[in-house]
Scaffold this active site. Sequence first.
Site, PDB file in Angstrom:
ATOM      1  N   LEU A  59       8.044 -26.135  11.203  1.00 48.04           N
ATOM      2  CA  LEU A  59       6.875 -27.005  11.319  1.00 48.04           C
ATOM      3  C   LEU A  59       5.641 -26.222  11.742  1.00 48.04           C
ATOM      4  O   LEU A  59       4.587 -26.338  11.135  1.00 48.04           O
ATOM      5  CB  LEU A  59       7.147 -28.120  12.327  1.00 48.04           C
ATOM      6  CG  LEU A  59       7.996 -29.272  11.811  1.00 48.04           C
ATOM      7  CD1 LEU A  59       8.179 -30.293  12.922  1.00 48.04           C
ATOM      8  CD2 LEU A  59       7.341 -29.932  10.612  1.00 48.04           C
ATOM      9  N   GLY A  61       5.076 -22.858  11.839  1.00 49.12           N
ATOM     10  CA  GLY A  61       4.740 -21.732  10.966  1.00 49.12           C
ATOM     11  C   GLY A  61       4.205 -22.182   9.611  1.00 49.12           C
ATOM     12  O   GLY A  61       3.169 -21.695   9.144  1.00 49.12           O
ATOM     13  N   SER A 300      20.950 -38.508  17.130  1.00 46.92           N
ATOM     14  CA  SER A 300      19.583 -38.744  17.605  1.00 46.92           C
ATOM     15  C   SER A 300      19.517 -39.620  18.844  1.00 46.92           C
ATOM     16  O   SER A 300      20.240 -40.601  18.987  1.00 46.92           O
ATOM     17  CB  SER A 300      18.770 -39.410  16.503  1.00 46.92           C
ATOM     18  OG  SER A 300      17.576 -39.917  17.050  1.00 46.92           O
ATOM     19  N   ARG A 346      16.103 -37.198  28.856  1.00 50.23           N
ATOM     20  CA  ARG A 346      17.278 -36.418  28.449  1.00 50.23           C
ATOM     21  C   ARG A 346      17.971 -35.697  29.594  1.00 50.23           C
ATOM     22  O   ARG A 346      19.195 -35.711  29.690  1.00 50.23           O
ATOM     23  CB  ARG A 346      16.843 -35.389  27.411  1.00 50.23           C
ATOM     24  CG  ARG A 346      16.426 -36.042  26.144  1.00 50.23           C
ATOM     25  CD  ARG A 346      15.935 -35.059  25.129  1.00 50.23           C
ATOM     26  NE  ARG A 346      15.711 -35.774  23.876  1.00 50.23           N
ATOM     27  CZ  ARG A 346      15.242 -35.224  22.777  1.00 50.23           C
ATOM     28  NH1 ARG A 346      14.937 -33.943  22.762  1.00 50.23           N
ATOM     29  NH2 ARG A 346      15.081 -35.933  21.690  1.00 50.23           N
ATOM     30  N   GLU A 441       8.220 -24.101  19.211  1.00 49.76           N
ATOM     31  CA  GLU A 441       9.231 -23.907  20.258  1.00 49.76           C
ATOM     32  C   GLU A 441       9.218 -22.477  20.796  1.00 49.76           C
ATOM     33  O   GLU A 441       9.669 -22.222  21.916  1.00 49.76           O
ATOM     34  CB  GLU A 441      10.621 -24.258  19.713  1.00 49.76           C
ATOM     35  CG  GLU A 441      11.693 -24.327  20.803  1.00 49.76           C
ATOM     36  CD  GLU A 441      13.077 -24.682  20.277  1.00 49.76           C
ATOM     37  OE1 GLU A 441      13.199 -25.056  19.096  1.00 49.76           O
ATOM     38  OE2 GLU A 441      14.049 -24.593  21.054  1.00 49.76           O
ATOM     39  N   ARG A 451      11.640 -31.542  27.990  1.00 48.61           N
ATOM     40  CA  ARG A 451      10.879 -32.101  26.882  1.00 48.61           C
ATOM     41  C   ARG A 451      11.313 -33.528  26.611  1.00 48.61           C
ATOM     42  O   ARG A 451      12.501 -33.816  26.577  1.00 48.61           O
ATOM     43  CB  ARG A 451      11.092 -31.265  25.616  1.00 48.61           C
ATOM     44  CG  ARG A 451      10.309 -31.760  24.434  1.00 48.61           C
ATOM     45  CD  ARG A 451      10.412 -30.828  23.241  1.00 48.61           C
ATOM     46  NE  ARG A 451      11.749 -30.749  22.684  1.00 48.61           N
ATOM     47  CZ  ARG A 451      12.314 -31.727  21.967  1.00 48.61           C
ATOM     48  NH1 ARG A 451      11.665 -32.849  21.733  1.00 48.61           N
ATOM     49  NH2 ARG A 451      13.527 -31.563  21.478  1.00 48.61           N
TER      50      ARG A 451
END
Lengths: 653, 261
Positions: A59, A61, A300, A346, A441, A451
């Site tokens: 994403l 790059g 997910s 998380r 990242e 995150r």
Amino acid sequence: MGAEAQVGRLAADPADYRLDAKIPPGPIEQKWDRHGFDMKLVSPANRRRYTVLVVGSGLAGAAAAAALGELGYTVRCFSYHDSPRRAHSIAAQGGINAAKNYRNDGDSVFRLFYDTVRGGDFRAREANVYRLAELSVNIIDQCVAQGVPFAREYGGLLDTRSFGGAQVSRTFYARGQTGQQLLLGAYQALERQIGLGTVTMHTRAEMLDLVVVDGRARGIVTRNLVTGAIESHVGDAVVLATGGYANVFYLSTNAKASNATAIWRAHKRGALFGNPCYTQIHPTCIPVSGDHQSKLTLMSESLRNDGRVWVPKTVGDTRPPDQIPVGGRDYYLERKYPSYGNLAPRDIASRAAKEVCDEKRGVGPGGRGVYLDFTDAIQRLGEPAIREKYGNLFDMYERITGESAYRIPMRIYPAVHYTMGGLWVDYNLMSTVPGLFVAGEANFSDHGANRLGASALMQGLADGYFILPSTLGDYLARAGPVTVDAGHPALRAAEAAVRERVTRLLAINGKRSVDSFHRELGQLMWNYCGMARNDAGLRYALVKIPELRAAFWENVRVLEGNEEVNQSLERAGRVADFLELGELMCLDALQRTESCGCHFREESQTPDGEALRDDEHFAYVAAWEYTGTLARPNLHKEPLHFEYVHLAPRSYK
Amino acid sequence: MNLILKVWRQKSAHDRGRFVTYEAKGIGAEMSFLEMLDVVNEELVGRGEEPIAFEHDCREGICGACGFMINGVAHGPERGTTVCQLHMRSFRDGARLTIEPWRARAFPVVKDLIVDRDAFDRIIQAGGFISAPTGSATDANAILVPKEDSDRAFDAAACIGCGACVAACPNASAMLFTASKVTHLGLLPQGQPERYDRVRDMVAAMDREMFGSCTNIGECAAVCPKGISLYFISRMNRDLLTASFKGRERFKALTAAGPAA
């Protein structure tokens, strides 16, 4: 102002070292706008004279390469894959956050900023996070314009859902394949530029070193993975968008090839490494099934919108899940965190799962699993509605486990998923090596110690589409075009070093396979630098990792053949770097004696077992400088200041 | 379980290549097909033999890197599954499996089971995008897309670019791959301005790459790990036909305006 004044350079004496984050002055909501005006521009006619090397085509790059190509720079993009579309961003499932407030549920740029700073347990830079929240809005617009097929309502408007750590519905998604669709959007924009000739793509080319000339990043050395050719490439600036290093744990949700080599070599050439120990352990992955397991698969986080997490109340209750009555179940997230429940962030959800499994209440083989149960949601909404939302995830679960989650609750367990640490960058995303920019990242920047879900895609695209095209232009305009001859000694020296290392790996001819070393390192990291860490364990790992590294260089077996595809040689180089990085991660975890976010030091917890931060001593970014000796890097500290989000204990109760 | 594997070994693009037989012993039913190959490779390395080269990365069935033929079927016997998500419980003990790379003129073998799929990228370069330079977008909700169109566009966009469709097709045609991108973008309002140029340019690129023609056999859709439908091919053909008329109109307009236009 010259090039040297605007960059955080390494001073000769570490005592004089100043990490300057270059945060623009002014109120937080005006910083990025004002900075935009203060930055220098390269005139359109001059842009093609500047060459930018972009390493990585995920994403960050692909977005950066495409956006820089659109502006007219000469861009060369490198990927070790056969196509830029393979980058691991493609596997992100759940969604991407944006402060659109389309739901009228009280969302705003400030709330996304606030949630992200708090979600990161106050270990991120406020100014960066605010900019990220601002740009989130533009990202969704850009992606829709490219044709990303986001989920929609019947009226034709965009649909959203909730994610962990937030009480608003701000996550945009494309079924369970959001990362795939966003990456393909960026990939298509990149391919368009390749077709137009502004970007040259180098596939199957792995970056093995950074070239620094007169203190500036001026090139990279790559190995052609088909022919073995070692080549150097010269540019006016280098962008590393090479992803995270979760594969240091061997078993992770990262793709098999994901590695730290590009950022690690840059680190050894002078780029400071920020917060290496911050590792995200994702709570909802499919549990390990056997010794030959090669990787872990994520389910997910969006599943926690409708799934309820539980384990049996009593130890030794081995009845099948449907025969355990509600009274015999412990919905521990709902019990402990009533206001966020199953959508607790998380780090918290992962630790809670570990805790119940440590109490021997875990389910499935080995007792390392908890239930994620959709029975209630299926009763309430019907199976078709659940299939519509999560069909592909349920299918994937069934393919791997042979069980249907429509009938039997899923079994899940935490797994290493993402690394918040990475190369230290200033507000402009430039590392401590002038001209070396780091995006996505691969940098340490915006997520602090934890995150939040649906923030990685947001950060990668913000860095690539919107931040780098401005800040990199500013750097080029100030640095000016300075030619480096293709025969420059620094290039030759870097090439020779890479060649020497390849030769050395091929010459060891030992007895153990690369993978066996990697598994052993992963086990050490998981046991002592994983979900819970303590002083004794980290010190033990710091003895064991150097031993393992020495054994690797004496006894690894890499089969011959440098003039053709040699996958064990590729892996050997990456594992060799993991064996060094693992040590730095343990050193970082050892010095940070507080608990924060995903970094849980057993010595620092509240009476009810929650992470206990120590803001007085640890409100800083740990930035490590390579000194030539792996065991003794220099630690530099960038203090963190919180003016807009009040430093407070983080509670989701 | 134990298996007999007949695997295509080819050192490089210039080597002739041949089948070599290996035994895979002590394989667990819970392993994936690629984990089974990992076990075989570890053993080969232990004996000092070169491991079997195959491409793979995410091992979650989404990156599209992996793929080869197992007993003549692209991605093996399970429908809607890439080889990385294919588990050994799909095979019986003692099975004999022939493993070989995608075979297509446009996909030359690089080594063993690895082929060169750059042709796919070049098809995308020819028009598989919407020209929306960064920063030029309007508010996302300013563009309304009927849910049905959006869902169908997604079905097409789910393509992972693995190349199984080409490998399965007796003509080695890339119609399903190309049609999925043409349809994804052609169904959306954002994709309308370039719709007919896109289909013409992408089909021309496909032909340049020496992919074969489509004869409606349907093997491609049968092996597609993402279940992409043949419907998209017919939709692309319709667009291509329309494009040929539109193209003529544009050609007339151009010639009427004279060579300078």
